[in-house]
Design an enzyme around this catalytic site. Sequence first.
Site, short mmCIF file in Angstrom:
data_model
loop_
_atom_site.label_atom_id
_atom_site.label_comp_id
_atom_site.label_asym_id
_atom_site.label_seq_id
_atom_site.Cartn_x
_atom_site.Cartn_y
_atom_site.Cartn_z
N HIS A 22 0.87 -1.18 0.00
CA HIS A 22 0.00 0.00 0.00
C HIS A 22 0.90 1.23 0.00
CE1 HIS A 22 -3.40 -2.60 1.80
NE2 HIS A 22 -3.49 -2.52 0.49
N GLU A 64 1.58 3.99 2.68
CA GLU A 64 2.00 3.56 4.02
C GLU A 64 3.52 3.65 4.12
OE1 GLU A 64 -2.08 0.95 4.12
OE2 GLU A 64 -0.21 -0.15 4.33
N HIS A 111 2.84 -2.82 6.96
CA HIS A 111 1.77 -1.88 6.59
C HIS A 111 1.62 -0.75 7.61
CE1 HIS A 111 -0.36 -4.05 3.27
NE2 HIS A 111 0.44 -4.99 3.70
N GLU A 150 1.02 -3.93 11.36
CA GLU A 150 0.39 -2.63 11.14
C GLU A 150 0.96 -1.60 12.12
OE1 GLU A 150 -1.77 -1.77 8.84
OE2 GLU A 150 -2.64 -3.66 8.10
ZN LIG Z 1 -1.85 -1.51 4.16
#
Ligand SMILES: [Zn+2]
Length: 376
Positions: free
Chosen positions: A167, A170, A260, A336
């Site tokens: 992504h 990010e 992420h 994350e």
């Molecule tokens: Zn992500």
Amino acid sequence: MHISSHFDSGNIEVHDLSNPQHPLLAMRKDLNSPHYQWFHFKAEDLTPGQRYDFSITNAGGSAYHWAWSGYNAAASYDQKTWFRVPSTYADGTLSFGLEVEQAQIWFAYFEPYSRERHDWLIDQALFKADAELFACGKSIEGRDIQLLRISRNPHAQSKVWIIAQQHPGEHMAEWFMEGLIERLKLRDDAELDALLSKADLYLVPNANPDGAYRGHLRTNAAGKDLNRAWQSANEAESPEVFFIQQQMRKVGVDLFLDIHGDEEIPHVFTAACEGNPGYTPRIATLENHFRQRLVANGAEFQTRYGYPRSEPGKANMTLACNAVGEEFDCLAFTIEMPFKDHDDSPNPQTGWDGKRSKQLAKDVLSVTASMVDELR
Ligand SMILES: [Zn+2]
């Protein structure tokens, strides 16, 4: 007042500059996609000592619009030191302002990781950390996707894969990779020596360079969310994932970490494979050990907050973590980090930032070292 975003990972449109102390702005959508949430722009010709307020008026239509409350924008006068600016979200508009100290200032959704720094990081890995360029894929627009291997013992059995920034907005993910490579440059690191005597590391510091360069939040240049493409990767629309999957199938995977950032949750957390059809008690035990050891290690990490757990057999198999965990029957995590802050140890000046992302990576290496004998 002049506002620009025609640079690496820049993203803003100027809608109304008629009040130069209060410009009205909007974020641009990812190419070929409805998603947007990343912004990055420079304001210049400012008068030091004067207050300026910036409003992003289309924040309410962004991909995670509910995540703006509690968020503070990142700002920098020199693109090196980033700090947070108190921000408010109301009526679909994100607003932030300050009395400026200099005639120019940059704002971003998060401390950006530039392509220039990426190139420097690859050099550091190759020339200071004994990495080799194991393979190199190409993005849709022809940017390199380097796969680095760190192999210090020809008899090492385990294959540890860490990939980042599928992504593209990010950016904390590539800061994390810089932390890994920084630690790999050290000598006299007993934990690292123990890990590398038994494992080879395979690192993809940036899996979505087109999206990052274009200032996207979520997708590559074809508008594909790469972390929803792991059952359907192809060379036309998602060559980035296609490349990584091909290489994994050549080499094998014993541990997979996909790095992420999360827009909403102000904590560092992991998501795992509990919903996979092939999930076993062995994998559950490994997941628990990994999480517990990160906490015990003093890492900025916690297990209380995170995504809802998947029901058994109901995992979304298009995600990298689930797809790789299932295919290789291995420990696999999505890690994350927050766009906001890690509220277990908040820092209002910086929020979560590049430096903290780098430290988390070093702690993850320690935990990986401690678990290398358990992975199979
Ligand atoms: Zn992500």
